[in-house]
Design a protein around this motif. Structure first.
Motif, short mmCIF file in Angstrom:
data_model
loop_
_atom_site.label_atom_id
_atom_site.label_comp_id
_atom_site.label_asym_id
_atom_site.label_seq_id
_atom_site.Cartn_x
_atom_site.Cartn_y
_atom_site.Cartn_z
N PHE A 289 1.95 -21.80 19.07
CA PHE A 289 2.25 -20.93 17.92
C PHE A 289 2.92 -19.64 18.37
O PHE A 289 2.53 -19.03 19.37
N ARG A 290 3.92 -19.23 17.60
CA ARG A 290 4.56 -17.94 17.82
C ARG A 290 4.79 -17.27 16.47
O ARG A 290 5.52 -17.80 15.62
N ALA A 291 4.14 -16.13 16.26
CA ALA A 291 4.34 -15.37 15.02
C ALA A 291 5.75 -14.80 15.00
O ALA A 291 6.36 -14.57 16.05
N GLY A 292 6.28 -14.57 13.80
CA GLY A 292 7.61 -14.03 13.68
C GLY A 292 7.67 -12.56 14.05
O GLY A 292 6.70 -11.81 13.84
N ALA A 293 8.80 -12.15 14.60
CA ALA A 293 9.01 -10.72 14.86
C ALA A 293 8.93 -9.97 13.53
O ALA A 293 9.34 -10.48 12.48
N SER A 294 8.39 -8.75 13.56
CA SER A 294 8.19 -8.02 12.31
C SER A 294 8.44 -6.53 12.48
O SER A 294 8.36 -6.00 13.58
N ILE A 295 8.73 -5.90 11.35
CA ILE A 295 8.86 -4.44 11.26
C ILE A 295 7.93 -3.97 10.16
O ILE A 295 8.00 -4.46 9.03
N ARG A 296 7.06 -3.02 10.49
CA ARG A 296 6.10 -2.49 9.51
C ARG A 296 6.38 -1.00 9.31
O ARG A 296 6.56 -0.25 10.28
N THR A 297 6.41 -0.59 8.07
CA THR A 297 6.74 0.79 7.74
C THR A 297 5.66 1.40 6.85
O THR A 297 4.97 0.70 6.11
N THR A 298 5.55 2.72 6.94
CA THR A 298 4.64 3.48 6.07
C THR A 298 5.35 4.74 5.59
O THR A 298 5.94 5.48 6.39
N LEU A 299 5.31 4.97 4.28
CA LEU A 299 5.76 6.21 3.66
C LEU A 299 4.55 6.78 2.94
O LEU A 299 4.04 6.16 2.01
N ALA A 300 4.07 7.96 3.35
CA ALA A 300 2.82 8.48 2.81
C ALA A 300 2.92 9.95 2.47
O ALA A 300 3.60 10.73 3.17
N ALA A 301 2.24 10.33 1.39
CA ALA A 301 2.09 11.73 1.00
C ALA A 301 0.61 11.99 0.76
O ALA A 301 -0.09 11.16 0.16
N GLN A 302 0.14 13.15 1.22
CA GLN A 302 -1.27 13.49 1.09
C GLN A 302 -1.42 14.88 0.50
O GLN A 302 -0.74 15.82 0.92
N PHE A 303 -2.33 15.02 -0.46
CA PHE A 303 -2.63 16.30 -1.10
C PHE A 303 -4.07 16.65 -0.81
O PHE A 303 -4.98 15.87 -1.08
N GLN A 304 -4.27 17.84 -0.23
CA GLN A 304 -5.61 18.28 0.13
C GLN A 304 -5.91 19.62 -0.53
O GLN A 304 -5.62 20.68 0.02
N PRO A 305 -6.53 19.61 -1.72
CA PRO A 305 -6.79 20.86 -2.44
C PRO A 305 -8.01 21.62 -1.93
O PRO A 305 -8.24 22.76 -2.32
N ALA A 306 -8.83 20.95 -1.09
CA ALA A 306 -10.05 21.59 -0.58
C ALA A 306 -10.23 21.22 0.88
O ALA A 306 -9.61 20.29 1.40
N THR A 307 -11.13 21.96 1.55
CA THR A 307 -11.34 21.74 2.98
C THR A 307 -11.92 20.37 3.27
O THR A 307 -11.57 19.74 4.28
N ARG A 308 -12.75 19.86 2.38
CA ARG A 308 -13.53 18.66 2.68
C ARG A 308 -12.96 17.36 2.12
O ARG A 308 -13.47 16.29 2.46
N TRP A 309 -11.96 17.41 1.24
CA TRP A 309 -11.48 16.13 0.72
C TRP A 309 -9.99 16.17 0.45
O TRP A 309 -9.39 17.24 0.30
N ALA A 310 -9.39 14.98 0.39
CA ALA A 310 -7.95 14.85 0.18
C ALA A 310 -7.65 13.51 -0.48
O ALA A 310 -8.44 12.55 -0.37
N LEU A 311 -6.50 13.45 -1.14
CA LEU A 311 -6.00 12.21 -1.74
C LEU A 311 -4.70 11.82 -1.04
O LEU A 311 -3.84 12.67 -0.81
N ARG A 312 -4.58 10.57 -0.71
CA ARG A 312 -3.40 10.07 0.00
C ARG A 312 -2.82 8.88 -0.74
O ARG A 312 -3.55 7.99 -1.19
N MET A 313 -1.50 8.86 -0.88
CA MET A 313 -0.82 7.73 -1.50
C MET A 313 0.28 7.27 -0.57
O MET A 313 1.09 8.09 -0.10
N ALA A 314 0.34 5.97 -0.30
CA ALA A 314 1.32 5.45 0.65
C ALA A 314 1.94 4.16 0.13
O ALA A 314 1.36 3.45 -0.71
N PHE A 315 3.12 3.88 0.66
CA PHE A 315 3.76 2.59 0.47
C PHE A 315 3.87 1.96 1.85
O PHE A 315 4.57 2.48 2.73
N ASP A 316 3.15 0.86 2.05
CA ASP A 316 3.17 0.12 3.31
C ASP A 316 3.95 -1.17 3.11
O ASP A 316 3.79 -1.84 2.08
#
Length: 299
Positions: free
Chosen positions: A204-231
Motif C-alpha cells: 500500500f502507498r497513500a497518495g501524496a497530499s497537501i494540507r492547508t489551514t486558514l485560521a482566525a482567533q478572537f481572544q476577548p479575555a485572558t482565559r478564553w478564546a474562539l477560533r475559526m478555521a478552514f482546513d
C-alpha cells in the motif's frame, strides 16, 4: 508495546491533572504574548517545553450502501512533546494511540488497536519582526513519520484488513511553511504542509497530499478564546502495488470551530469539531465530523 502504552497513558493522565500542579515558569511572560495557542502554533522561546494530549474521534464510509460499503471508525489519542533548544527552533515528537473498527456490508467486523506511528518534526522560525512579543512570524517545517506501529493479526494469525491496521508501515517525509500574525485580541494563521508517503505493508502507498489551514482567533479575555478555521486536504489516489484505488483521492474541506480555555497558568484546553462541508473526493467516500479535545501544558 504494553510498556509504551502504559507510559503514554500515564503521561496523558499527568497532563489532565496539570491545572492542579504548579508551573515552573510563565510561558506568556517568556514570549511576551498572552494569546492562547493550541499545540503546534505557539510562539517559541529558548528552553520552552510543552506537553500535550489530544483526543479525536472520526470515521468514514467507502463504497455503495447495500452493495460494497465499508465503514471505518477510529478513536485516537496523540501524546506529544515539543522543545525549543534555541529561540528560533522547535523540535517535537507525536505518538498516537489508536483503536479502529471496520464493518463491511455483510456486517462482519475487524478491530485493531495499539501504538501508532511516531512523527518527528523540526520547526524553524526564519523571520520574526521582533524578539519579544512578535507580531509577525514566518516558519518552515520538516519531518518524518516512522513505521513504529505493529502489523496487526487476528486470532488465527492472519493479517487484519488493511483498513483495520493502525499504521501504513511506510517512512513518510513531510515539509511545510506557516505565517502567523498577532494584532490585539486577534491572531491569524496560514499554513501549508505537504506529505510524500512511501510504500508500506501489503504493497500500500497513500497518495501524496497537501494540507492547508486558514485560521482566525478572537481572544476577548485572558482565559478564553474562539477560533475559526478552514482546513483542507488535496491528495492523489492511493494504490496497492501500483493499482490505483477506486475510492479516495481528491479534495475535502472542513469548517473547524474551536473554543480555547485556560483553567490555570500555562495550561490550555481546546475543544472543537471539524465539519466536512466540501467533499470532492473521488468515488464514494463519505466522511463524518471529527470531534477533538486537547490539553497542553508548558513546563
Amino acid at each position: 508495546m504494553k510498556n509504551t502504552l502504559t507510559a503514554s497513558l500515564l503521561l496523558s493522565a499527568a497532563l489532565l491533572l496539570a491545572p492542579f500542579s504548579s508551573a515552573w515558569a510563565c510561558a506568556t511572560c517568556a514570549c511576551g504574548d498572552p494569546t492562547l495557542m493550541s499545540m503546534g502554533t505557539e510562539q517559541p522561546f529558548e528552553g520552552r517545553l510543552r506537553l500535550s494530549s489530544t483526543l479525536r474521534g472520526w470515521g468514514h464510509t467507502v463504497g455503495q450502501d447495500g452493495v460494497n460499503a465499508m465503514r471505518l471508525r477510529e478513536a485516537r489519542m496523540d501524546v506529544a512533546a515539543a522543545y525549543a533548544p534555541l529561540p528560533w527552533l522547535f523540535l517535537s515528537a507525536t505518538l498516537p494511540l489508536q483503536a479502529r473498527e471496520i464493518r463491511d456490508v455483510s456486517l462482519s467486523r475487524e478491530r485493531g488497536w495499539g501504538v501508532g506511528e511516531l512523527e518527528l518534526t523540526a520547526k524553524a522560525f526564519l523571520f520574526r519582526d521582533r524578539a519579544f512579543s512578535a507580531k509577525h512570524l514566518f516558519s518552515v517545517l520538516g519531518g518524518v513519520k516512522l513505521p513504529t506501529a505493529p502489523v496487526l493479526r487476528g486470532a488465527d494469525g492472519e493479517m487484519l484488513n488493511l483498513d483495520a491496521q493502525i499504521g501504513s508501515g511506510s517512512v513518510d517525509p513531510l515539509a511545510g511553511v506557516a505565517y502567523q500574525h498577532f494584532r490585539g485580541d486577534w491572531s491569524f494563521l496560514v499554513s501549508t504542509t505537504g506529505f510524500l508517503p512511501t510504500r508500506g505493508i501489503m504493497g500500500f502507498r497513500a497518495g501524496a497530499s497537501i494540507r492547508t489551514t486558514l485560521a482566525a482567533q478572537f481572544q476577548p479575555a485572558t482565559r478564553w478564546a474562539l477560533r475559526m478555521a478552514f482546513d483542507s486536504r488535496l491528495e492523489a489516489p492511493a494504490d496497492i502495488n501500483g493499482e490505483r484505488e477506486e475510492n479516495g483521492g481528491g479534495f475535502i474541506g472542513y469548517a473547524s470551530p474551536d473554543v480555547l480555555f485556560s483553567p490555570g497558568m500555562d495550561v490550555v484546553v481546546a475543544a472543537g469539531v471539524r465539519v466536512p462541508f466540501i467533499n470532492q473526493l473521488r468515488g464514494r467516500v463519505s466522511s463524518t465530523p471529527i470531534a477533538m479535545l486537547s490539553v497542553a501544558y508548558d513546563l
